[in-house]
Scaffold this motif. Structure first.
Motif, PDB file in Angstrom:
ATOM      1  N   SER A 107       0.840  -1.201   0.000  1.00 46.28           N
ATOM      2  CA  SER A 107       0.000   0.000   0.000  1.00 46.28           C
ATOM      3  C   SER A 107       0.873   1.247   0.000  1.00 46.28           C
ATOM      4  O   SER A 107       2.033   1.220   0.426  1.00 46.28           O
ATOM      5  CB  SER A 107      -0.910   0.017   1.230  1.00 46.28           C
ATOM      6  OG  SER A 107      -0.155   0.124   2.421  1.00 46.28           O
ATOM      7  N   THR A 136       0.326   5.738   0.471  1.00 43.13           N
ATOM      8  CA  THR A 136      -0.549   6.900   0.676  1.00 43.13           C
ATOM      9  C   THR A 136       0.060   8.199   0.152  1.00 43.13           C
ATOM     10  O   THR A 136      -0.562   9.249   0.226  1.00 43.13           O
ATOM     11  CB  THR A 136      -0.877   7.077   2.172  1.00 43.13           C
ATOM     12  OG1 THR A 136       0.347   7.175   2.913  1.00 43.13           O
ATOM     13  CG2 THR A 136      -1.707   5.915   2.698  1.00 43.13           C
ATOM     14  N   THR A 165      -5.636   5.859  -0.663  1.00 46.22           N
ATOM     15  CA  THR A 165      -4.588   4.837  -0.572  1.00 46.22           C
ATOM     16  C   THR A 165      -4.538   4.031  -1.866  1.00 46.22           C
ATOM     17  O   THR A 165      -5.577   3.679  -2.430  1.00 46.22           O
ATOM     18  CB  THR A 165      -4.838   3.898   0.626  1.00 46.22           C
ATOM     19  OG1 THR A 165      -4.986   4.688   1.825  1.00 46.22           O
ATOM     20  CG2 THR A 165      -3.702   2.906   0.817  1.00 46.22           C
TER      21      THR A 165
END
Length: 300
Positions: free
Chosen positions: A43, A45, A72
């Motif tokens: 992931s 951000t 995200t």
């Protein structure tokens, strides 16, 4: 030599409200390789300068992300392990979960008091609602002050609202709606604004027609039926001496339920209006039935 490991593909971009849980990422195309397959999910951000972080403990073809409060990105890498040797695919195309900003309600102003059947002033937007998408609004009304039951006002979707004439005390509130990529997110409602509608003010009645001699003092006019209203009551008395084309004149300084007229030399009519004052707003009844003091001509 292991076969080239392919990433497959995952689905798909989503838009959610702040603090919501995105739908599970499915495997639209399986990864492939000649060994035993597993997966690594990552992931990010930072949409400007991506910094990918491995999601611990996730190694299946699908992934159910947690509740999110920031936009995200996700990607999946396929790992093929054969004879203890792990080979990796390139990552899948990135899937982005766009998280809308928290939608704020703003404020509307303010409480009002009106007379029965009156039209309240338009509710202004004292503070604009806010959100990252295209904004619209939902207005609701409620007349049950004990156990509120809010009803959507059809067709009211702007920042301000002009309510119709009212016959009962009514509360209003506004919700801001932010729509981004077809997904609508809502604020909490604004603080409630209450339009207090006074009860119908009744005139009551006064007594009674009299006949007096010229230059005499009529008997005091009594209140045979009290005026009524939901506020603080006062009265306005008026007199008229033109019996053909009445022209009513306010009697200065008289605001009680009864009135003691002065000595008269001409036939005079009287009437009383009840005034109910609540939250600084004065509402009036229709006047009472007229009481006539007939003054006889001077007897010669």
């Amino acid at each position: 030599v292991q076969d080239t490991v392919t990433a497959g593909s995952i689905a798909s971009d989503q838009t959610i409200c702040n603090g919501e849980d995105p739908a599970e990422f499915t495997s639209t195309t399986a990864g492939n390789g000649s060994g035993t397959l597993s997966y690594r999910w990552e992931s990010n951000t930072n949409l400007t300068a991506p910094s990918w972080n491995v999601i611990s403990g996730v190694n299946s073809a699908t992934y159910d992300a947690p509740v999110l409060t920031a936009t995200t990105q996700y990607r999946r890498t396929t790992i093929s392990t054969e004879n203890g040797v792990a080979c990796e695919s390139v990552p899948t195309a990135v899937v982005t979960v766009t998280v809308q900003d928290t939608v704020t309600a703003g404020g509307i102003g303010s409480d009002q008091t009106i007379c029965q059947g009156g039209d309240p002033a338009m509710f202004t937007s004292t503070t604009a609602g806010n959100g990252s998408g295209t904004l619209s609004y939902r207005w609701e009304s409620n007349t049950n002050l004990t156990t509120p039951s809010w009803n959507v006002i059809s067709g009211a979707n702007s920042a301000t609202y002009d309510a119709p004439s009212l016959t009962a005390t009514t509360q209003y509130r506004r919700t801001t709606i932010s729509t981004e990529n077809g997904v609508a997110c809502e604020s909490v409602p604004t603080a409630v604004v209450t339009v207090t509608v006074q009860d119908t003010v009744t005139a009551g009645s006064i007594a009674s027609d009299q006949t007096i001699c010229n230059g005499e003092d009529p008997a005091e006019f009594t209140s045979t039926t009290a005026g009524n209203g939901s506020g603080t009551l006062s009265y306005r008395w008026e007199s008229n001496t033109n019996l053909t084309a009445p022209s009513w004149n306010v009697i200065s300084g008289v605001n009680s339920a009864t009135y003691d007229a002065p000595v008269l030399t001409a036939t005079t009519q009287y009437r009383r209006t009840t005034i109910s004052t609540e939250n600084g707003v004065a509402c009036e009844s229709v006047p009472t039935a007229v009481v006539t003091v007939t003054v006889q001509d001077t007897v010669t």
